[in-house]
Design a protein around this motif. Sequence first.
Motif, short mmCIF file in Angstrom:
data_model
loop_
_atom_site.label_atom_id
_atom_site.label_comp_id
_atom_site.label_asym_id
_atom_site.label_seq_id
_atom_site.Cartn_x
_atom_site.Cartn_y
_atom_site.Cartn_z
N ALA A 123 0.70 -1.14 -0.11
CA ALA A 123 0.10 -0.04 0.01
C ALA A 123 0.71 1.26 0.20
O ALA A 123 0.53 2.15 -0.81
CB ALA A 123 -1.05 0.06 1.30
N TYR A 124 2.07 1.07 0.77
CA TYR A 124 2.75 2.32 0.81
C TYR A 124 3.42 2.58 -0.45
O TYR A 124 3.32 3.82 -1.11
CB TYR A 124 4.10 2.20 1.65
N GLU A 125 4.09 1.42 -1.27
CA GLU A 125 4.58 1.64 -2.48
C GLU A 125 3.89 2.21 -3.67
O GLU A 125 4.13 3.04 -4.55
CB GLU A 125 5.16 0.52 -3.12
N LYS A 126 2.48 1.71 -3.47
CA LYS A 126 1.36 2.12 -4.33
C LYS A 126 0.98 3.74 -4.31
O LYS A 126 1.14 4.30 -5.30
CB LYS A 126 0.14 1.37 -4.30
N MET A 127 0.99 4.00 -3.03
CA MET A 127 0.44 5.32 -2.81
C MET A 127 1.75 6.37 -3.00
O MET A 127 1.50 7.40 -3.66
CB MET A 127 0.27 5.54 -1.26
N MET A 128 3.13 5.84 -3.10
CA MET A 128 3.94 6.70 -3.42
C MET A 128 4.14 6.87 -4.87
O MET A 128 4.48 7.68 -5.50
CB MET A 128 5.41 6.11 -2.68
N SER A 129 3.95 5.71 -5.54
CA SER A 129 3.88 5.67 -7.04
C SER A 129 2.78 6.52 -7.58
O SER A 129 2.85 7.35 -8.50
CB SER A 129 4.06 4.52 -8.05
N LEU A 130 1.63 6.47 -6.90
CA LEU A 130 0.45 7.31 -7.43
C LEU A 130 0.72 8.78 -7.18
O LEU A 130 0.41 9.63 -8.02
CB LEU A 130 -0.79 7.16 -6.47
N ASN A 131 1.48 9.02 -6.20
CA ASN A 131 1.95 10.66 -5.94
C ASN A 131 2.66 11.13 -7.16
O ASN A 131 2.64 11.96 -7.69
CB ASN A 131 2.52 10.78 -4.63
N LYS A 132 3.73 10.31 -7.61
CA LYS A 132 4.36 10.56 -8.61
C LYS A 132 3.71 10.61 -9.87
O LYS A 132 3.81 11.54 -10.90
CB LYS A 132 5.56 9.52 -9.07
N ALA A 133 2.97 9.82 -10.20
CA ALA A 133 1.82 9.60 -11.53
C ALA A 133 1.09 11.02 -11.31
O ALA A 133 0.91 11.55 -12.36
CB ALA A 133 1.22 8.56 -11.54
N LEU A 134 0.44 11.35 -10.27
CA LEU A 134 -0.49 12.57 -10.36
C LEU A 134 0.10 13.67 -10.70
O LEU A 134 -0.32 14.55 -11.15
CB LEU A 134 -1.04 12.53 -8.82
N ALA A 135 1.33 13.97 -10.01
CA ALA A 135 2.20 15.23 -10.63
C ALA A 135 2.43 15.15 -12.31
O ALA A 135 2.62 16.09 -12.80
CB ALA A 135 3.72 15.22 -10.06
N ASN A 136 2.33 13.96 -12.90
CA ASN A 136 2.46 13.94 -14.34
C ASN A 136 1.26 14.32 -15.01
O ASN A 136 1.13 14.59 -16.29
CB ASN A 136 3.02 12.59 -14.82
N VAL A 137 0.08 14.14 -14.31
CA VAL A 137 -1.40 14.41 -15.08
C VAL A 137 -1.73 15.73 -14.74
O VAL A 137 -2.97 16.18 -14.67
CB VAL A 137 -2.24 13.49 -14.76
N LYS A 138 -0.67 16.69 -14.38
CA LYS A 138 -1.16 17.97 -14.01
C LYS A 138 -1.61 18.83 -15.20
O LYS A 138 -0.46 19.19 -15.93
CB LYS A 138 0.19 18.76 -13.17
N PRO A 139 -2.73 19.13 -15.45
CA PRO A 139 -3.12 19.95 -16.74
C PRO A 139 -2.32 21.35 -16.54
O PRO A 139 -2.25 22.00 -15.47
CB PRO A 139 -4.39 20.23 -16.83
N SER A 140 -1.62 21.78 -17.82
CA SER A 140 -1.02 23.02 -17.75
C SER A 140 -1.62 23.82 -18.73
O SER A 140 -2.33 23.81 -19.73
CB SER A 140 0.40 22.93 -18.22
N LEU A 141 -1.36 25.31 -18.47
CA LEU A 141 -1.90 26.31 -19.59
C LEU A 141 -0.87 26.58 -20.59
O LEU A 141 0.42 26.69 -20.22
CB LEU A 141 -2.34 27.48 -18.90
N ALA A 142 -1.20 26.18 -21.87
CA ALA A 142 0.12 26.46 -22.92
C ALA A 142 0.62 27.96 -23.12
O ALA A 142 1.63 28.33 -23.00
CB ALA A 142 -0.65 26.19 -24.17
#
Lengths: 148, 194
Positions: free
Chosen positions: A39-58
């Motif tokens: 559970a710890y490992e999954k939550m850590m990788s989820l955090n990293k993944a969420l940082a990658n799906v951050k929508p940006s303004l072009a």
Amino acid sequence: MRHIDYQKRVSLLVDGALEQSSVDELLAHLEECAECTRAYEKMMSLNKALANVKPSLADRSLANKVKVRISGESNSAGYAWNFSLLKQVPIWALIAILAVGVGDMAGKTLTEALNSYDTSHNLENLIQDNGESLTDVLIDFGQSENGR
Amino acid sequence: MGRFEDLSDQELIIAARGGSEHHFGELVDRHTTLVYRVARSITGSHEEAEDVVQESFLRAFKNLDKFDGSKSTFKTWLLTIARTQSINIVSSFRRKALKFFSDHDEDEPELEFASNPLSQEPLDAETQLSLKRQCHAMDKALKKLPERQRTALLLRSQESLSYDEIAIVMDISVSSVESLIFRARKKIIELVER
């Protein structure tokens, strides 16, 4: 303590929000428990993944649109402020000003009302109103001039 | 480089209260992307998120005198406004009607990712495709979360707000924030693993 309770703490640990006194206890549990370690490992990788799906303004066009709207709002607020000044004049004061104005005109011909200063008699000599309205006076004056 | 880059939000607010649009403009530059991301995560729509950004800043500008720096930061105050605006849009009758008569999401532009792993280092085509799939799976899973869970999770994981700040933005207790984030994580892991 149940696994689910440890995993709630894992979630806090991932965010760095777990109190130090609880961190040691949790880490000791993680060393023994494969389920909570997963559970710890999954939550850590989820955090990293969420940082990658951050929508940006072009581009900056949205910020510029906002500034234009605020500028427009600010200008219209200026007009509103001018009107609000007028609104601050008490209604009784407006009535008094109107009454004085109307009262001052009472019993006067149009020429007298419009030319209350001391040169009015010069105009009287030029255009005789005989107590008539300005339109009548101007029509009479025009006719007499044309008739010459 | 902006002229006001060295000023804190609080200093900019004091100047903006004195009538300086330029100082408020700097606040707009600083926080537009953050407000956009929060609005987008709630509305799920680029256009609606843009509307929310504009309305939120306009409200903040009009109500700047009501902002109390001792209770919250400008950022959390602004996010509170943006969240309320976003929720109002999502629950509006007009939006529901539009959703009913047309598939609104069809016109949505593809997400641009801020920390796009695809652009950081040269990767082979297969890895790129895999990462892209992961991003979309994550985005899809996020959309399935209840709004409160999604907002709390994203404010923490993407915007790095503290639990206290999230509690202010969402007007809930810190323990509720902890619970929402934990449940969001559990749910999203389940959804992605399916």
